[in-house]
Design a protein around this motif. Structure first.
Motif, short mmCIF file in Angstrom:
data_model
loop_
_atom_site.label_atom_id
_atom_site.label_comp_id
_atom_site.label_asym_id
_atom_site.label_seq_id
_atom_site.Cartn_x
_atom_site.Cartn_y
_atom_site.Cartn_z
N PHE A 1 -10.32 20.51 -24.22
CA PHE A 1 -10.39 19.29 -23.27
C PHE A 1 -11.29 17.91 -23.93
CE2 PHE A 1 -12.61 16.38 -20.08
CZ PHE A 1 -11.19 15.71 -19.61
N LEU A 2 -12.22 17.98 -24.80
CA LEU A 2 -12.91 17.35 -25.52
C LEU A 2 -12.01 16.42 -26.65
CD1 LEU A 2 -16.73 17.69 -24.20
CD2 LEU A 2 -15.63 16.28 -23.08
N THR A 3 -11.35 17.79 -27.03
CA THR A 3 -10.84 17.77 -28.27
C THR A 3 -9.40 17.03 -28.70
OG1 THR A 3 -10.50 19.85 -29.13
CG2 THR A 3 -13.01 19.29 -29.10
N THR A 4 -8.81 17.63 -27.43
CA THR A 4 -7.10 17.98 -28.00
C THR A 4 -6.62 17.30 -26.36
OG1 THR A 4 -6.60 20.05 -27.19
CG2 THR A 4 -7.06 19.43 -29.89
N ARG A 5 -6.93 18.32 -25.32
CA ARG A 5 -6.31 18.01 -24.21
C ARG A 5 -6.70 16.31 -23.05
NH1 ARG A 5 -7.39 21.45 -20.38
NH2 ARG A 5 -9.37 22.29 -21.10
N GLY A 6 -7.67 16.47 -22.83
CA GLY A 6 -8.14 14.98 -22.29
C GLY A 6 -7.87 13.67 -22.78
#
Length: 520
Positions: free
Chosen positions: A209-214
């Protein structure tokens, strides 16, 4: 002579990282017995389901290995909590129990009260530690946000290097076994898939989440289907405690601080929005802590009795089965049943439709949703049920139009057609309102309304004015306003909101935060 030990009681905190009771127990100098209690009566309650147990089972299997690596494997005992503690106290000289304060429901509150009374009678110290930003015995809401924020800013509690194990003479002590996922104790099998539990899974989700999805969090968090990809999907891990709210908040803050240039511009709003929702999560859990009765009674007492006598079992069954005749409502209910999660806006729509269009009591629909949600968090669940059904007395009445929501959040009908296959061949122009198709078009698309797919069980355009009128009658009653002020003083947010500058202006930030609380 019995060996002196302390017990580390795991409840909704299935981790060894940022775990204050664990650190305190390890520092006391005595052998530490990690313990999880499977309580049969809990699993007989109307809010409990095997879907919860499947996630917990994964998490306990993970936790068992963590405790073993610290030097003392975890015990898993089945039974009433007080009875289990009595049994352990007969085998050992238990000097203290360490645990987190559980922000659960009425059942867990009564159980904790019984354990506290037994400890007092027996002379065993019960050391309880705060959970997240929730403050026990809070005197006033006015300073709650500051307390919560200071807690979130404190360093995460370090995991101890080791636990002092039980003595050699107790190496044969029966630690107990983890019941199977399919054990009948937990009720019928889940009606669909279950998100995988365990800290390792939570860490993977947080990292992705903190590197791509977010990056696309704010753009897609309200859309059914897309929100499953771009939402954090950490809610179940926060609910059952494989991750702490503080470590998630601090990991997000660290990510914010490291951003620069184009990345900072792209990620600034999504990460700020996510941290805001973590704060609102604590806010709603604090409501249940301050007033445990909201599981059973309306926050504003004038609303109790408003819907209870109007319960329609046929409408209830149609809503529960996803056969109301409103495609997005039905798709969301079927999706939730199959996967155990759906974005908050769609959760709110399901409750709104049940409460206003079908005039169903929030307590009855709430139990259905509690069993379906893998991330059933009592503090959030009951507060949101009451907000979305209009019985708090301090929030604006918000009634979702299921047709408008359908056009807004699933414009091409892809989500609807995935979960309501009866509508697969219905033209996109009619997928949101299939009852408007001509008979010839129904035959051509292979979907006869009233036969292959139900007609709308109610007319939204007629049901909503009737619901508003009933609500208005109560809100005009003498004493309603004074009672609302009392509710706000005890449970209301202290976050300031700006007045609308003009007609059609955006809703205040605080209101938007509440509407999207669980879109993560």
């Amino acid at each position: 002579m019995r060996e002196q030990i302390v017990i580390l009681w795991f409840k909704r905190d299935l981790r060894v990282v940022d775990h204050a009771p664990l650190a305190a127990a390890a520092a006391c100098g005595l052998p530490v017995l990690p313990l999880y209690i499977v309580e049969p009566d809990y699993w007989r309650q109307p809010f409990a389901s095997s879907r919860h147990w499947h996630f917990i089972h994964d998490s306990l299997a993970d936790l068992h290995g963590m405790c073993a690596r610290l030097g003392q494997p975890m015990a898993v005992h089945t039974g009433d909590a007080v009875a289990v503690f009595k049994k352990l106290h007969s085998a050992f000289d238990v000097t203290a129990i360490y645990a987190h304060e559980e922000i659960g429901n009425d059942w867990t509150y009564k159980r904790d009260t019984q354990v506290l009374a037994w400890c007092a009678e027996t002379g065993i110290a019960l050391h309880e530690f705060p959970t997240n930003g929730v403050v026990r015995r809070l005197k006033t809401r006015d300073n709650w946000a500051g307390i919560r924020n200071r807690r979130m800013a404190q360093p995460c509690v370090a995991t101890p290097a080791a636990l002092t194990p039980l003595g050699a003479r107790n190496t044969g002590f029966e630690l107990g076994a983890l019941p199977d996922k399919a054990d009948a104790l937990f009720g019928a099998p889940p009606p669909g898939a279950v998100q995988r539990g365990g800290r390792a899974e939570g860490e993977k989700l947080l990292q992705s989440f903190l590197t791509t999805r977010g990056r696309h969090y704010t753009a897609h968090m309200s859309a059914p289907g897309l929100s499953e990809i771009y939402g954090s999907r950490l809610s179940a891990h926060l609910t059952w405690g494989t991750l702490s709210a503080r470590e998630v908040d601090q990991a997000t803050a660290k990510c914010q601080a490291q951003l620069s240039g184009e990345a900072a511009r792209a990620w600034k709003r999504p990460l700020a929005a996510f941290r805001s929702r973590l704060a609102w999560r604590c806010h709603f859990m604090q409501k249940l802590e301050d007033q445990p009765s909201i599981e059973h009674k309306a926050m504003h007492a004038f609303f109790d009795g408003m819907r209870e006598d109007s319960f329609d079992p046929e409408l209830f069954a149609a809503w529960q089965a996803g056969r109301t005749g409103y495609p997005l409502v039905d798709a969301c209910m079927r999706n939730l049943t199959a996967n155990g999660w759906i974005t908050f806006r769609m959760r709110a729509m399901l409750v709104s439709f049940a409460s206003y269009d079908l005039w169903l009591d929030w307590r009855q629909t709430g139990y259905v949703l509690a069993r379906l949600f893998t991330d059933y968090e009592p503090g959030i669940h009951y507060s949101q049920l009451q907000m979305q059904s209009g019985v708090t007395g301090i929030n604006a009445i918000r009634i979702y139009n299921p047709v408008k929501q359908s056009y807004d959040h699933d414009p091409d009908g892809a989500f609807i057609k995935k979960w309501v296959p009866e509508l697969t061949d219905v033209p996109s122009a009619f997928v949101h309102e299939p009852w408007k198709m001509s008979r010839a078009m129904q035959q051509e698309s292979g979907c006869i309304i009233g036969q292959d797919y139900p007609e709308p069980v109610v007319d939204h355009r007629a049901a909503v004015p009737a619901a508003r009128e009933k609500m208005a009658r109560i809100r005009k009653m003498q004493g309603f306003s004074d009672a609302s002020k009392m509710v706000h003083a005890k449970l209301g947010s202290r976050k300031r909101t700006r007045r609308k500058a003009r007609s059609g202006a955006r809703a205040p930030a605080a209101q938007l935060d509440m509407l999207n609380l669980l879109d993560g």
